[in-house]
Design a protein around this motif. Structure first.
Motif, PDB file in Angstrom:
ATOM      1  N   CYS A 199      32.279  10.222 -31.692  1.00 27.43           N
ATOM      2  CA  CYS A 199      31.267   9.209 -31.991  1.00 27.43           C
ATOM      3  C   CYS A 199      31.979   7.872 -32.163  1.00 27.43           C
ATOM      4  CB  CYS A 199      30.523   9.589 -33.265  1.00 27.43           C
ATOM      5  SG  CYS A 199      29.343   8.348 -33.774  1.00 27.43           S
TER       6      CYS A 199
ATOM      7  N   CYS B 226      29.244   5.602 -27.464  1.00 26.19           N
ATOM      8  CA  CYS B 226      28.065   6.469 -27.590  1.00 26.19           C
ATOM      9  C   CYS B 226      26.799   5.639 -27.759  1.00 26.19           C
ATOM     10  CB  CYS B 226      28.167   7.362 -28.832  1.00 26.19           C
ATOM     11  SG  CYS B 226      29.437   8.601 -28.760  1.00 26.19           S
TER      12      CYS B 226
ATOM     13  N   CYS C  37      24.852   9.228 -31.869  1.00 25.41           N
ATOM     14  CA  CYS C  37      25.838  10.153 -32.432  1.00 25.41           C
ATOM     15  C   CYS C  37      25.138  11.336 -33.084  1.00 25.41           C
ATOM     16  CB  CYS C  37      26.697   9.443 -33.478  1.00 25.41           C
ATOM     17  SG  CYS C  37      27.754   8.165 -32.770  1.00 25.41           S
ATOM     18  N   THR C  38      25.865  12.446 -33.217  1.00 21.32           N
ATOM     19  CA  THR C  38      25.324  13.591 -33.943  1.00 21.32           C
ATOM     20  C   THR C  38      25.101  13.184 -35.398  1.00 21.32           C
ATOM     21  OG1 THR C  38      27.569  14.384 -34.360  1.00 21.32           O
ATOM     22  CG2 THR C  38      26.411  15.346 -32.472  1.00 21.32           C
TER      23      THR C  38
ATOM     24  N   ALA D 122      30.424  13.449 -33.118  1.00 13.45           N
ATOM     25  CA  ALA D 122      30.447  13.492 -31.655  1.00 13.45           C
ATOM     26  C   ALA D 122      29.281  12.687 -31.084  1.00 13.45           C
ATOM     27  CB  ALA D 122      30.340  14.939 -31.178  1.00 13.45           C
ATOM     28  N   CYS D 123      29.394  12.369 -29.790  1.00 12.77           N
ATOM     29  CA  CYS D 123      28.262  11.758 -29.088  1.00 12.77           C
ATOM     30  C   CYS D 123      27.158  12.806 -28.955  1.00 12.77           C
ATOM     31  CB  CYS D 123      28.683  11.278 -27.706  1.00 12.77           C
ATOM     32  SG  CYS D 123      29.722   9.816 -27.716  1.00 12.77           S
ATOM     33  N   TYR D 124      25.938  12.355 -29.006  1.00 11.33           N
ATOM     34  CA  TYR D 124      24.749  13.205 -29.033  1.00 11.33           C
ATOM     35  C   TYR D 124      24.002  13.074 -27.716  1.00 11.33           C
ATOM     36  CZ  TYR D 124      19.982  14.408 -30.686  1.00 11.33           C
ATOM     37  OH  TYR D 124      18.728  14.949 -30.869  1.00 11.33           O
TER      38      TYR D 124
ATOM     39  N   HIS E  59      25.821  18.109 -28.692  1.00  8.38           N
ATOM     40  CA  HIS E  59      26.921  17.154 -28.596  1.00  8.38           C
ATOM     41  C   HIS E  59      27.509  17.190 -27.189  1.00  8.38           C
ATOM     42  CE1 HIS E  59      29.113  20.903 -29.382  1.00  8.38           C
ATOM     43  NE2 HIS E  59      30.152  20.305 -28.817  1.00  8.38           N
TER      44      HIS E  59
END
Length: 101
Positions: free
Chosen positions: A46, A50, A53-54, A59-61, A75
């Motif tokens: 993240c 991104c 984000c989660t 992490a990227c969502y 993710h």
């Protein structure tokens, strides 16, 4: 068949999505599947790259919604993908969606 990080995955091609989405072992409500779970350790962090984000910002969502109202979220991770076989054409470093929910 797509080979993702050396593991075979039978997939349905969704021409309306930009994300290859595979079920991860973190998905508790995903039911039974013929594929082993996708578990890349190369998670996209993240950061400013991104768009989302989660929830825990680890992490990227991604979030894919379908016309019937269903969808998948999770993710993203980076993986090497081959088409057809373990020695098929290589697409290195693709962003893959790991379905968590």
């Amino acid at each position: 068949v797509l080979w993702v990080d050396g593991m075979p995955h039978r997939v349905q091609v969704d021409s309306g999505s930009s994300t290859l989405a595979l079920f991860s072992s973190a998905c508790n409500n995903c039911g039974e599947h013929i594929n082993l779970p996708y578990n890349s350790t190369n998670i996209v962090p993240c950061d400013s790259s991104c768009t989302r984000c989660t929830q825990d910002r680890s992490a990227c969502y991604f979030d894919i919604r379908y016309a019937d109202g269903s969808g998948v979220t999770g993710h993203t991770a980076i993986s090497d993908v081959r088409v057809g076989s373990e020695t098929g054409p290589l697409a290195p470093g693709l962003t893959v969606g790991a379905i968590d929910y």
